[in-house]
Design a protein around this motif. Structure first.
Motif, PDB file in Angstrom:
ATOM      1  N   PHE A  31       0.841  -1.206   0.000  1.00  0.00           N
ATOM      2  CA  PHE A  31       0.000   0.000   0.000  1.00  0.00           C
ATOM      3  C   PHE A  31       0.877   1.258   0.000  1.00  0.00           C
ATOM      4  CE2 PHE A  31      -3.181  -2.680   2.698  1.00  0.00           C
ATOM      5  CZ  PHE A  31      -3.533  -3.401   1.576  1.00  0.00           C
ATOM      6  N   VAL A  33       1.463   4.219   1.239  1.00  0.00           N
ATOM      7  CA  VAL A  33       0.979   5.058   2.340  1.00  0.00           C
ATOM      8  C   VAL A  33       1.371   6.527   2.163  1.00  0.00           C
ATOM      9  CG1 VAL A  33       1.010   5.397   4.840  1.00  0.00           C
ATOM     10  CG2 VAL A  33       1.066   3.073   3.901  1.00  0.00           C
ATOM     11  N   LEU A  36      -0.538   8.305  -0.568  1.00  0.00           N
ATOM     12  CA  LEU A  36      -1.928   8.553  -0.173  1.00  0.00           C
ATOM     13  C   LEU A  36      -2.017   9.694   0.833  1.00  0.00           C
ATOM     14  CD1 LEU A  36      -3.113   4.844   0.039  1.00  0.00           C
ATOM     15  CD2 LEU A  36      -4.100   6.581  -1.476  1.00  0.00           C
ATOM     16  N   LYS A  37      -1.044   9.744   1.740  1.00  0.00           N
ATOM     17  CA  LYS A  37      -1.044  10.806   2.748  1.00  0.00           C
ATOM     18  C   LYS A  37      -0.904  12.172   2.071  1.00  0.00           C
ATOM     19  CE  LYS A  37       1.263   9.828   6.691  1.00  0.00           C
ATOM     20  NZ  LYS A  37       2.416   9.841   7.645  1.00  0.00           N
ATOM     21  N   CYS A  40      -4.211  12.963   0.219  1.00  0.00           N
ATOM     22  CA  CYS A  40      -5.304  13.384   1.119  1.00  0.00           C
ATOM     23  C   CYS A  40      -5.128  14.854   1.484  1.00  0.00           C
ATOM     24  CB  CYS A  40      -5.298  12.553   2.411  1.00  0.00           C
ATOM     25  SG  CYS A  40      -5.946  10.890   2.239  1.00  0.00           S
ATOM     26  N   ASP A  41      -3.892  15.196   1.849  1.00  0.00           N
ATOM     27  CA  ASP A  41      -3.634  16.566   2.261  1.00  0.00           C
ATOM     28  C   ASP A  41      -3.873  17.533   1.099  1.00  0.00           C
ATOM     29  OD1 ASP A  41      -2.390  18.128   4.592  1.00  0.00           O
ATOM     30  OD2 ASP A  41      -1.310  18.871   2.837  1.00  0.00           O
TER      31      ASP A  41
ATOM     32  N   LYS B  37      -8.597  16.800   7.854  1.00  0.00           N
ATOM     33  CA  LYS B  37      -7.217  16.751   7.381  1.00  0.00           C
ATOM     34  C   LYS B  37      -6.308  16.147   8.462  1.00  0.00           C
ATOM     35  CE  LYS B  37      -5.818  20.456   4.888  1.00  0.00           C
ATOM     36  NZ  LYS B  37      -5.133  21.758   4.639  1.00  0.00           N
ATOM     37  N   LEU B  44      -3.361   7.606   8.704  1.00  0.00           N
ATOM     38  CA  LEU B  44      -2.337   7.063   7.809  1.00  0.00           C
ATOM     39  C   LEU B  44      -0.962   7.012   8.475  1.00  0.00           C
ATOM     40  CD1 LEU B  44      -3.358   8.527   4.340  1.00  0.00           C
ATOM     41  CD2 LEU B  44      -3.464   6.152   5.103  1.00  0.00           C
ATOM     42  N   ALA B  48      -2.008   2.796   9.143  1.00  0.00           N
ATOM     43  CA  ALA B  48      -2.082   2.767   7.681  1.00  0.00           C
ATOM     44  C   ALA B  48      -2.522   1.395   7.165  1.00  0.00           C
ATOM     45  CB  ALA B  48      -0.729   3.148   7.080  1.00  0.00           C
ATOM     46  N   LEU B  52      -6.113   0.584   5.206  1.00  0.00           N
ATOM     47  CA  LEU B  52      -6.040   0.436   3.741  1.00  0.00           C
ATOM     48  C   LEU B  52      -6.319  -0.996   3.287  1.00  0.00           C
ATOM     49  CD1 LEU B  52      -2.918   2.683   3.045  1.00  0.00           C
ATOM     50  CD2 LEU B  52      -5.333   3.273   2.746  1.00  0.00           C
TER      51      LEU B  52
END
Lengths: 389, 389
Positions: A31, A33, A36-37, A40-41, B37, B44, B48, B52
């Motif tokens: 994954f 990570v 993705l972090k 998202c932000d 946020k 995560l 995480a 996920l």
């Protein structure tokens, strides 16, 4: 087999420290990570209101465009208008069942086939008809027989690439013959392709849908190449069928989370998967090699299997007289788990089959797990094989 | 009314710069962007792999516990085992339809009722039977009549709090009488409560489910108090019904995104909603007041409405001879939009009704929009009211 029985089987295997080869889960080590972090932000910084509001049932337009462009790699020319974003490809199966199944009307499936599809279609009360299949998948002549054996078959559900549970892949010749036969029989094809990107040595042949686009529905997923925890998949459908699928989607959950769609698009839009997927392939291939070697070393004579060319699963056929379901409690006692193959048949289950995942354990633990499996099977054979029920 | 016609109606209203009072959307200004946020980053960073990976079909255990504890505030004592996390409460409606509807069997709904519920149940081919209703909701005597008029009614679908589309709320006395009548008629109740937290001056009475727990299914949602873009809702069901709902959920999409569940839990676990929801109430109440004042000032004589005590909607009844659907193109030409009330009836639509949302525009724009609506209606009356079809 009753889905609740499967739930019970999997619960039995939930034991602390067990070496489980039962799950259909991708490796959590794959994954992305950090990506993705960051995504998202970024989405919550740049497009918070749009990503948190209700959104279009069709899905996030740039993601639909990405999917349409991606389909060209599989030989399928489609417009973004034909792409419907779903809450995982399991929802794709549910929506297909909802609009295409009729009570008492046949649906053709491979022998064996993906359990989750049987679960998704069952509430719509079809009659499952099993397509005779070999190591390459369903036989073309099985389609010709449908007109006689299962008239009015609504569709055939097929998994051409590294099928769950068998790991088998359809050759180009088989694909062409199957799709010609399906077209001749006028039976639409639902092509489910969660594992197509997970090839080890050579890419799989062109998609089934590319060989009969107007008669095919294609299901794709981000679960195996990115993360299942975001529940993102897609349907690519002929234009004539799209409005019905869209209406079913809207009734089912209005839309797939817009936030999740935007985050995944943010991760993949600049080619991330072209670097990421090869790293998954390399990892899974090493695991496949470890399991292949261990099976050869530890399984008793009379066991049969093919080494899969991609995907996540080995499919083992036990010697005459052994029953994978009956042996499961002994296996769990010995600290390993698998899924009895009987779970994957619409009818006439094979009691001698079992499915092993090679992607959730490390190569060392795979070797250890398979050695235990070999011992359990060997002891059962020594104790005198029981007649299978 | 055909759902695709509604889609067309809403498309007509998608015009740049239009003052739309048509949507059922919460105000995007209420979405807690910074809290989400922070929570995304935290989930995560700390969990995480779990967030996920594939997850349990029932939902994230701490979130289920939170929901169970929350239900106690509504007078309903439930165990977390009775809570099923869904992909928005629209999915709750779909799952209820899937396990409780039968082809040709009656489902009782309010007059009028939430359009999305009609859409969710329709694929399962029930016969809708309309419960006679007044300004407080369905009449208790309508339940007694079901045994004769609609024998074998599978369930009654009710929205006790600030109903979509009418904005009405059921009094305590009405709730008690309705639930006693439902129980006497042995007709289970599906209680849909997306707006219950959005009260302005006083909390709504106890939930319907608390008055007949073993005969009620409760649907809740985070869409109106947090964000609809995460698609998170829940079903609270009697223990006897839970396994069937769970099986339907698993077939529908395996599970609601684990990531989304963990992020929302992270936001709400320490009491965030107790600060956040009052700020939404204050905003919506100011909007309600602005619309109430504007309606009084600008709408022609003969229009009727109640000022809602919570929620998001005014429900307007036009003077004899006006048809809300026929007038919509004129309204859109004049740069405003509403939803014709006819969309919300299972049968015998009222052509004189329309729904206005007061939460997506600012008070100033609400005043401007209602002034335009008043002008459009006034012109139609002057032009000579047309007989309604």
């Amino acid at each position: 087999m009753n889905p609740s029985i499967i739930r019970e089987i999997l619960k039995v295997t939930e034991k602390p420290g067990i070496l489980s080869m039962a799950g259909g889960l991708p490796s959590a080590d794959t994954f992305p990570v950090e990506a993705l972090k960051t995504a998202c932000d970024r989405v919550l910084s740049l497009n918070a209101k749009e990503s948190l509001q209700y959104a279009a049932s069709e899905g996030f337009a740039p993601l639909r465009e990405w999917v349409a462009a991606r389909m060209a790699r599989l030989g399928l020319e489609v417009s973004p208008d034909q792409v419907l974003i779903t809450s995982g490809s399991q929802q794709g199966l549910d929506l297909v069942g909802k609009i295409m199944c009729d009570v008492g009307a046949p649906v053709a499936v491979e022998t064996p086939t993906y359990l989750g599809a049987l679960q998704a279609f069952t509430p719509y009360e079809p009659i499952f008809t099993s397509l005779a299949s070999d190591h390459e998948g369903p036989l073309p002549e099985a389609f010709a027989r449908l007109a006689h054996d299962a008239p009015g078959t609504r569709f055939a559900y097929l998994l051409p690439n590294y099928q769950n549970p068998t790991g088998r892949v359809m050759s180009l010749e088989r694909r062409q013959a199957v799709m010609a036969a399906a077209k001749a029989a006028n039976v639409p094809v639902v092509e489910d392709n969660p594992y197509g990107d997970l090839w080890f040595d050579e890419e799989p042949p062109a998609s089934l849908s590319s060989m009969w686009p107007e008669g095919s529905i294609y299901l794709g997923s981000f679960s195996k190449v990115l993360t299942p925890g975001f529940r993102l998949g897609y349907i690519v459908a002929p234009k004539a069928l799209y409005p019905k699928l869209l209406q079913a989607k809207q009734a089912a959950d209005l839309h797939t989370p817009g936030f999740n769609q935007r985050v995944v698009y943010e991760v993949i839009k600049d080619g991330f998967l072209d670097q990421h997927i090869p790293s998954i392939r390399a990892r899974y291939k090493a695991n496949r090699d470890a399991m292949a070697a261990a099976l050869k070393q530890y399984l008793p004579a009379g066991c049969e299997w093919q080494s899969p060319k991609g995907g996540m699963f080995f499919w083992i056929r036990l010697p005459e007289g052994l029953d994978a379901m009956a042996l499961l409690p002994k296996a769990v006692d010995a600290n390993i788990a698998y899924v009895p193959g009987a779970a994957f048949y619409a009818s006439n289950p094979d009691p001698r089959a079992l499915r092993l995942s090679f992607v959730t354990l490390t190569p060392d633990l795979i070797t250890e797990g398979v050695a235990i499996l070999g011992r359990v099977l060997g002891e059962a054979l020594e104790a005198g094989a029981q007649p299978t029920p």
